[in-house]
Write an enzyme that holds these catalytic residues in place. Sequence first.
Site, short mmCIF file in Angstrom:
data_model
loop_
_atom_site.label_atom_id
_atom_site.label_comp_id
_atom_site.label_asym_id
_atom_site.label_seq_id
_atom_site.Cartn_x
_atom_site.Cartn_y
_atom_site.Cartn_z
N LYS A 10 0.82 -1.21 -0.03
CA LYS A 10 0.25 -0.09 0.12
C LYS A 10 0.86 1.19 -0.05
O LYS A 10 1.89 1.17 0.88
CB LYS A 10 -0.90 -0.12 1.28
CG LYS A 10 -1.72 1.21 1.58
CD LYS A 10 -1.23 2.38 2.23
CE LYS A 10 -0.56 1.97 3.51
NZ LYS A 10 0.12 3.18 4.07
N ASP A 130 -6.08 0.31 8.10
CA ASP A 130 -5.66 0.37 6.76
C ASP A 130 -6.12 -0.87 6.14
O ASP A 130 -6.35 -1.23 5.06
CB ASP A 130 -4.25 0.29 6.55
CG ASP A 130 -3.40 1.58 6.69
OD1 ASP A 130 -4.54 2.57 6.56
OD2 ASP A 130 -2.43 1.81 6.47
#
EC number: 2.7.1.148
Length: 270
Positions: A10, A130
């Site tokens: 990410k 996340d």
Amino acid sequence: MTVKEIAFAKINLALHVRVKRDDGYHELETLFAFVDNGDVLTAQPAEADRFEVYGEFADVLDNPFGNLVARALSALPRPQGLHVTLEKNLPVAAGLGGGSADAGALFRIVEQVHGLPKGWEDAAVRLGADVPACVRSEMAIGRGTGTELEPVKNDMAGMAVLLVNPRVPVPTGPVFAAWDGEDRGPLPKGTARNIALEGRNDLRAPAISLCPQIEDVLERLSQTDPWMFEMSGSGATCFALYDSTEHRDRASRVLAELEPQWWQMSGLLR
């Protein structure tokens, strides 16, 4: 039946910190993006859950059983166990959402083998801010603590990306604690490309104050003539975007010669 999933790294193409909340967390506005490379999870059916870790950064995990993959296994009830092996290729405490990406990949494995249980979205949120974005690993805008996801026009898919880390772990908590508290405004509007170009990372300065090597990485990346470069998340990993894989690979070779001790990973934006 063996199932394999990449835990896509990410990156935050923009990360605006708006305010510190009463619960100690921070209100964020961020543009999540994912690289088609990262850790690798392999799973097979088993009588009971088993979890093993190997790879370059396996030894850095202080407690593999407290790893987000192990916690995700416990959070997802199934009629059969899974023997999960994690190839840990991403550095830890690096701004790449590594643990969250691993958990997201585990969710996708369970979805393939058994289907996700009712309430899996809440389980993802409880594992980490996340994790919801990492389950689908698709470009999105994140608000709140990052768990409130909105679609965005992805006009950057396939763009060449280079990740670089000085091999210095930077825990998230101290970086947020070093943020100066100034609200510098919301995310820009428009496509992903526009948000990335006009946005910023409000955690860059506090992260550099704790890890000056980040500034060295950014300086080196700026010299490779990228389309864009920035620190990801709370650091210390930085990324650079290029118009072609040839340009990216050339930059990677130059950096490897100049700073052979730095970690690198190449890929494409999803």
